[in-house]
Scaffold this motif. Structure first.
Motif, PDB file in Angstrom:
ATOM      1  N   GLY A 159      -1.646   1.020  -1.581  1.00 35.98           N
ATOM      2  CA  GLY A 159      -2.530   0.333  -0.651  1.00 35.98           C
ATOM      3  C   GLY A 159      -2.996   1.297   0.421  1.00 35.98           C
ATOM      4  O   GLY A 159      -2.412   2.366   0.597  1.00 35.98           O
ATOM      5  N   CYS A 205      -1.400  -0.743   5.654  1.00 35.96           N
ATOM      6  CA  CYS A 205      -1.409  -2.033   4.958  1.00 35.96           C
ATOM      7  C   CYS A 205      -0.042  -2.701   4.934  1.00 35.96           C
ATOM      8  O   CYS A 205       0.081  -3.839   4.486  1.00 35.96           O
ATOM      9  CB  CYS A 205      -1.933  -1.865   3.532  1.00 35.96           C
ATOM     10  N   TYR A 239      -2.398  -5.095   0.970  1.00 34.24           N
ATOM     11  CA  TYR A 239      -3.606  -4.969   1.793  1.00 34.24           C
ATOM     12  C   TYR A 239      -3.472  -5.860   3.018  1.00 34.24           C
ATOM     13  O   TYR A 239      -3.191  -7.048   2.912  1.00 34.24           O
ATOM     14  CB  TYR A 239      -4.855  -5.362   0.991  1.00 34.24           C
ATOM     15  N   MET A 240      -3.610  -5.241   4.183  1.00 32.51           N
ATOM     16  CA  MET A 240      -3.543  -5.952   5.466  1.00 32.51           C
ATOM     17  C   MET A 240      -2.280  -6.816   5.592  1.00 32.51           C
ATOM     18  O   MET A 240      -2.325  -7.962   6.016  1.00 32.51           O
ATOM     19  CB  MET A 240      -4.802  -6.805   5.673  1.00 32.51           C
ATOM     20  N   GLN A 297      -9.915  -7.150  -4.872  1.00 33.94           N
ATOM     21  CA  GLN A 297      -9.437  -6.171  -3.897  1.00 33.94           C
ATOM     22  C   GLN A 297      -8.673  -5.041  -4.586  1.00 33.94           C
ATOM     23  O   GLN A 297      -8.816  -3.874  -4.224  1.00 33.94           O
ATOM     24  CB  GLN A 297      -8.537  -6.846  -2.857  1.00 33.94           C
ATOM     25  N   TYR A 318      -9.839  -1.061  -4.711  1.00 35.73           N
ATOM     26  CA  TYR A 318      -8.990   0.015  -4.206  1.00 35.73           C
ATOM     27  C   TYR A 318      -8.740   1.064  -5.295  1.00 35.73           C
ATOM     28  O   TYR A 318      -8.850   2.269  -5.056  1.00 35.73           O
ATOM     29  CB  TYR A 318      -7.649  -0.554  -3.719  1.00 35.73           C
ATOM     30  N   GLY A 325     -10.713   2.007   1.195  1.00 36.13           N
ATOM     31  CA  GLY A 325      -9.383   2.543   1.461  1.00 36.13           C
ATOM     32  C   GLY A 325      -9.320   4.044   1.341  1.00 36.13           C
ATOM     33  O   GLY A 325      -8.272   4.606   1.466  1.00 36.13           O
TER      34      GLY A 325
END
Length: 253
Positions: free
Chosen positions: A39, A43, A222-223, A243, A247, A253
């Motif tokens: 990630g 993240c 992610y996040m 997502q 990535y 990213g």
């Protein structure tokens, strides 16, 4: 090969003071498998990794909700012996951190802390750990010289040997090859394939090629959230979430 679960997180939330860094993460790690955590920067993957042996306890204001189970025991329970936990769930950091001691004493350190006193047994364990870290033949004639004289790649493999000497069940690795040259990186990656016969490995990496080369399973963060996880080949070739696809293909990213 045993595919039972070595370690599992359930509904894990993590906070740095008022700021939440992880949101409802549930993820299990099969025994004798390598799981890569991938990630973008920030993240939550390294934060999550440090939760797995309570390294985040050292950060003022840090707190965790949810559970992390090791042999069905919650590692965050008040009665958990953190020293024993970190022996069973060892960690190798991004930057090599050898002690200002000899090569031998670096590897023997954890053994002595855990009460080992028999010189012959310590010597055998040090040699075995250095062999598993694929460096014994490089250093066997200078075991009693300073570890600080080793190259960066050798220092990192020494840190891996130090973690292995106490015979952990799980090894956590936070970008262990990010500062190393390709040859040193290859040596570490090659050692991982042998190591997983004895233990479970969880590795954080920014290097997609490395994740694809070394891991059996991959989890994409992610996040602060776990977006997707599964068999590495499947996740890299047929991810289910956009997502993840973005990535892996370099669209963000």
């Amino acid at each position: 090969m045993d595919t039972a679960c070595a370690l599992s997180a359930k509904n894990l939330d993590f906070f740095y003071g008022p700021a939440q860094a992880l949101f409802d993460v549930s993820l299990s790690f099969p025994k004798h498998r390598i799981t890569a955590l991938i990630g973008p920067s920030g993240c939550g993957k390294s934060t999550f990794l440090r939760c797995l042996n309570r390294m985040n306890d050292l950060i003022p204001g840090a707190r965790v909700k949810g559970s992390i189970l090791l042999d069905e025991a919650d590692i965050n329970a008040p009665r958990m012996d953190v020293v024993s936990l970190r022996r069973r769930v060892g960690m190798v950091f991004q930057k090599p951190n050898p002690f200002p001691k000899t090569i031998f004493e670096n590897v023997a350190y954890g053994l002595r802390v855990n009460g080992a006193r028999n010189a012959a047994e310590i010597s055998d364990a040090v040699e075995a750990a250095l062999c598993r870290a694929a460096m014994f033949h490089e250093v066997k004639d200078r075991l009693h010289t300073s570890a600080l004289g080793l190259s960066g790649g050798q220092q990192q493999r020494l840190c891996i040997a130090r973690a292995l000497a106490v015979d952990p069940d799980v090894l956590l690795m936070d970008e262990p090859a990010s500062a190393l040259d390709p040859i040193a990186t290859q040596k570490i990656e090659e050692s991982l394939h042998d190591l997983k016969k004895r233990l479970t490995i969880i590795i954080v990496t920014h290097n997609m090629q490395q994740a694809a080369r070394v891991s059996d399973r991959t989890a994409f963060f992610y996040m602060g959230r776990l977006v997707e996880e599964g068999d590495t080949e499947t996740l890299f070739t047929r991810p289910t979430e956009k997502q993840t696809q973005d990535y892996i293909t370099g669209r963000f990213g």
